[in-house]
Design a protein around this motif. Sequence first.
Motif, mmCIF file in Angstrom:
data_model
loop_
_atom_site.group_PDB
_atom_site.id
_atom_site.type_symbol
_atom_site.label_atom_id
_atom_site.label_comp_id
_atom_site.label_asym_id
_atom_site.label_seq_id
_atom_site.Cartn_x
_atom_site.Cartn_y
_atom_site.Cartn_z
ATOM 1 N N PRO A 172 -5.706 -7.716 6.906
ATOM 2 C CA PRO A 172 -6.327 -6.441 6.506
ATOM 3 C C PRO A 172 -6.522 -6.297 5.001
ATOM 4 O O PRO A 172 -7.525 -5.728 4.552
ATOM 5 C CB PRO A 172 -5.346 -5.385 7.034
ATOM 6 C CG PRO A 172 -4.610 -6.062 8.132
ATOM 7 C CD PRO A 172 -4.505 -7.506 7.727
ATOM 8 N N GLY A 177 1.860 -1.887 6.538
ATOM 9 C CA GLY A 177 0.424 -1.651 6.499
ATOM 10 C C GLY A 177 -0.005 -1.149 5.146
ATOM 11 O O GLY A 177 0.824 -0.820 4.294
ATOM 12 N N ASP A 220 -8.309 -1.445 10.266
ATOM 13 C CA ASP A 220 -7.170 -2.243 10.737
ATOM 14 C C ASP A 220 -7.420 -2.780 12.142
ATOM 15 O O ASP A 220 -7.058 -3.919 12.465
ATOM 16 C CB ASP A 220 -5.896 -1.403 10.720
ATOM 17 C CG ASP A 220 -5.277 -1.301 9.331
ATOM 18 O OD1 ASP A 220 -5.741 -2.021 8.427
ATOM 19 O OD2 ASP A 220 -4.349 -0.494 9.157
#
Length: 345
Positions: A281, A334, A271
């Motif tokens: 990412p 994420g 990341d």
Amino acid sequence: MNADAPAEPIQDYGDGQGIGARKNGDAAVMRPEGGAGGRAAGRAGVDGLSPDIHKLVALEFGDVEEGFREAERVREDLFFYQGNTHLPMEQHAALAHAEPDGHLTLWTSSQTPHYVHRALAQVLEMPPARIRVIATPNGGGFGGKSDPFSHEIVVAKLSLVTGRPVKICLTREEVFYCHRGRHPVLMSVKTGYRTDGSITAMHFRSYLDGGAYGSYGVASTYYTGALQTVTYEIPRYRFDGVRVFTNKPPCGPKRGHGTPQPRFALEVQLDKIAEELGLDPADMRLAHLQPAGSVTANWLRIGSMGLGACIGKVVEASGWRERFRKLPSGRGLGLACSSYITGAG
């Protein structure tokens, strides 16, 4: 015994970093900034190493330094993953019954009855054929009931001595003392990469705080370095690992032992690389997956490879394209990927 004899001071080592900085004679053991023992291989008390070193591993696949020279950028990060324990609902418990004919039966909340059976035969000095170990349905284990434990030996011996059934159920506090939980691990990750996010080489170093005993620590040490290569293409790879004994309850196997810690480090570093290069990412990972039917740098064979489809599903279901880097201050989105070995199929 001489009560007036001076006591010998014993150094208390509460974590792996303390051992890593220690010296035995003139031989410095491996430590994060590098040391004389960094590329050595041995075992506790051998080759001038500290007796607190349980396992040292040093493996290299391909010319890693050449890979760093080929890289357009090189990044090095230090990560720490804190240890934790299993906490099954059912505590450890065992019941033994010695029969008048000399046979012994043990019922135990264990994940490894064959290991317990072998330990009982050795410690009690009994023929294995006279011992029966029954692994009862576990109220949770997760790896924490994979070692032979002292309470299993104690109930067996007491039953032999008394001729009566004997049972021990550990308190929750005693379960914490038994532990065998996930290792705290300090990790140094050096990665060479190009501006498209492809990796040219990686040097991964892990330092495992093993606690007081060995348990499955040798396997855990290898696992901290074995599986980094199976998700993304890493053509050159070097791994240095060390597990040390410290003054704590012993660590052991917990849910894919040895692999969540390095995966945390690798995924966070990826990341950081994506952020540095201005890449998405998810797209960076998709572009550099280890292909199906391939062999990794450290000779692991990849069969099917469904990670790309998995990432695609996650991106779609999470609204990644619409939400990543677009959420309010203090909110984030994420993703991370992981892998583990299987003998199935």
